[in-house]
Scaffold this active site. Structure first.
Site, PDB file in Angstrom:
ATOM      1  N   ILE A 153     -28.221 107.177   8.392  1.00 29.30           N
ATOM      2  CA  ILE A 153     -27.315 108.153   8.997  1.00 29.30           C
ATOM      3  C   ILE A 153     -26.370 108.725   7.954  1.00 29.30           C
ATOM      4  CG2 ILE A 153     -25.405 108.409  10.630  1.00 29.30           C
ATOM      5  CD1 ILE A 153     -26.948 106.388  12.424  1.00 29.30           C
ATOM      6  N   ASP A 172     -21.310 100.064   0.023  1.00 28.23           N
ATOM      7  CA  ASP A 172     -22.437  99.368   0.653  1.00 28.23           C
ATOM      8  C   ASP A 172     -22.989  98.382  -0.367  1.00 28.23           C
ATOM      9  OD1 ASP A 172     -24.885  98.513   1.751  1.00 28.23           O
ATOM     10  OD2 ASP A 172     -25.059 100.351   2.922  1.00 28.23           O
ATOM     11  N   ARG A 233     -20.431 101.123  14.854  1.00 28.34           N
ATOM     12  CA  ARG A 233     -20.186 100.212  15.954  1.00 28.34           C
ATOM     13  C   ARG A 233     -18.680 100.043  16.135  1.00 28.34           C
ATOM     14  NH1 ARG A 233     -23.902 101.192  18.229  1.00 28.34           N
ATOM     15  NH2 ARG A 233     -25.664  99.943  18.948  1.00 28.34           N
ATOM     16  N   ASP A 257     -16.883 107.630  18.558  1.00 29.69           N
ATOM     17  CA  ASP A 257     -17.951 107.687  19.548  1.00 29.69           C
ATOM     18  C   ASP A 257     -18.310 106.293  20.033  1.00 29.69           C
ATOM     19  OD1 ASP A 257     -20.057 109.205  21.011  1.00 29.69           O
ATOM     20  OD2 ASP A 257     -21.395 107.967  19.796  1.00 29.69           O
ATOM     21  N   GLU A 262     -16.942  98.943  25.850  1.00 32.58           N
ATOM     22  CA  GLU A 262     -17.479 100.202  26.358  1.00 32.58           C
ATOM     23  C   GLU A 262     -17.818 100.091  27.834  1.00 32.58           C
ATOM     24  OE1 GLU A 262     -20.684 101.428  23.784  1.00 32.58           O
ATOM     25  OE2 GLU A 262     -19.305 102.041  22.207  1.00 32.58           O
ATOM     26  N   HIS A 280     -19.999 107.327  23.455  1.00 30.53           N
ATOM     27  CA  HIS A 280     -21.203 106.757  22.825  1.00 30.53           C
ATOM     28  C   HIS A 280     -22.389 107.686  23.069  1.00 30.53           C
ATOM     29  CE1 HIS A 280     -22.975 102.714  21.339  1.00 30.53           C
ATOM     30  NE2 HIS A 280     -23.737 103.721  20.933  1.00 30.53           N
TER      31      HIS A 280
END
Length: 320
Positions: A153, A172, A233, A257, A262, A280
Site C-alpha cells: 500500500i 520498515d 490498523r 479510517d 470499531e 473502515h
C-alpha cells in the site's frame, strides 16, 4: 461441506457460494463475539471471518471440525494464528484485493487533512465564507511524506504522489534500504521518521511490535504542522494521545479510517473539526469486493481439498 460466513455486509453469501461450488453450503451467522463464533462454527469446516470476528484458542477448541479460518480482508489481528497452527487449522487472508483502493483513500485523507477540507466544508454549510476557517495551511510541494511500514500500500501511495514534489522517507525494519532507494524513498529509523516527517502515513499491520507505536511521545516529535493518516490498523495509533496532540497544537490535522475499537464509541476525535474519520471503508470498491470473494473462495477450496491455500499466513511471524 459446511462453511460459516460472518454476517458482515461486505460478505455476500450467495456470491461466495457461487465461487465455492455446489457441494458447499454457506451459512451466514453473527460472529461478533467468542460465544457467537463458537455457536455458529461448532460443526463448520471453514469460517469466513470479518474484521471483528474473534478467533481465540477457546473458540478453536470448541470448533473441532474447523480446517480453515479465511479472513475476508487483509488484517488478521483478531485471529490467534499460533493457536490455529497448533490445532492444524490454516489461517488465510486476502492480501492484495484492495491495495489500490487503500492507497487512493490514504492520499485522499492526506490531501483533505492538509487542505482543511473538512473544516471548510462545515464552515460553508453553516453560512460562512472565510478562507481563514481552515486554519494554517502549508504548500504540499516540498513537504516530507513518511511511511510507517513500506509494504504494497505504501508503495502504491508513493506511485500516486509522484509529481507532487514531496520528499519520501520510510521506517520498515523488514525492507532493505536499497529496495527503498530504488523507489526514491530514504530508509530511516523511527525517531528520524518522526523528526523529519510532515505527512505521516501509517500503513502498518497490528503486531506486538507495532501496537501503540504512534503514541504521545511520537506526536511530540512531529512538526506542529504535521498531518497524520492511519489506514493500517487502529491499534497502531494511540487515539487518545492523537486527540490530545490535536488539542495541544502538536500536530495540525489527522485522518483515520481504522480504529482500535470499531465502530469507535465516544471517541474524543468526534468533536474535532481537524480530524477526518471514515468507517473502515478504504478497502471498498465494487471491483475490490468481487476480488475479495473470489480469493476467499480459492483459499477455502484449497484447504478443504487438503491443499496449501495460496494466501496461507505463516504462523511463525509475530502476529498478535
Amino acid at each position: 461441506m459446511e462453511v460459516v460466513a460472518s454476517d458482515d455486509p461486505m460478505i455476500d453469501a450467495e456470491l461466495l457460494g457461487q465461487h465455492l461450488g455446489g457441494d458447499v453450503t454457506v451459512t451466514v451467522a453473527e460472529t461478533g463475539s467468542e460465544d457467537a463464533v463458537r455457536e455458529a462454527a461448532s460443526d463448520a469446516e471453514a469460517l469466513v471471518a470479518n474484521v471483528s470476528t474473534p478467533v481465540t484458542a477457546e473458540v478453536l477448541d470448541a470448533c473441532e471440525d474447523l480446517r480453515i479460518v479465511a479472513r475476508a480482508g487483509v488484517g488478521i489481528d483478531t485471529v490467534d494464528v499460533g493457536a490455529a497452527a497448533e490445532r492444524d487449522v490454516v489461517v488465510t487472508n486476502v492480501p492484495e484485493y484492495c491495495t489500490d483502493e487503500v492507497a487512493t483513500h490514504t492520499v485522499a485523507l492526506l490531501l483533505a487533512a492538509l487542505r482543511s477540507l473538512g473544516r471548510y466544508d462545515r464552515d460553508v454549510k453553516a453560512g460562512g465564507w472565510d478562507w481563514r476557517a481552515g486554519g494554517e495551511i502549508h504548500r504540499l510541494s516540498g513537504l516530507t511524506l513518511g511511511f510507517v511500514s513500506y509494504g504494497p500500500i505504501a508503495r502504491r501511495v508513493r506511485e500516486l504522489v509522484d509529481g507532487f514534489g514531496v520528499d519520501l522517507v520510510a521506517y520498515d525494519p523488514y525492507v532493505d534500504a536499497e529496495e527503498m532507494a530504488a523507489d526514491g524513498v530514504e530508509k530511516v529509523d523511527f525517531e528520524a521518521l518522526l523528526d523529519r516527517t510532515e505527512l505521516l502515513s501509517v500503513n502498518a499491520p497490528l503486531t506486538e511490535e507495532t501496537r501503540d507505536m504512534v503514541d504521545r511521545s511520537a506526536f511530540e516529535r512531529l512538526a506542529d504542522h504535521a498531518v497524520v493518516v492511519n489506514t493500517g490498523r487502529g491499534g497502531v495509533v494511540d487515539e487518545a494521545a492523537l486527540a490530545d496532540a490535536l488539542a495541544a497544537g502538536e500536530i495540525s490535522a489527522a485522518g483515520l479510517d481504522v480504529f482500535a475499537e470499531e465502530p469507535p464509541a465516544g471517541s474524543p476525535l468526534f468533536d474535532r473539526d481537524d480530524a477526518i474519520l471514515t468507517p473502515h471503508a478504504a478497502w471498498y470498491s465494487e471491483e475490490a469486493r468481487a476480488d475479495l470473494h473470489e480469493t476467499v473462495a480459492a483459499n477455502v477450496r484449497a484447504a478443504l481439498a487438503g491443499e496449501r491455500p495460496p494466501d496461507r499466513i505463516d504462523p511463525d511471524l509475530d502476529w498478535v
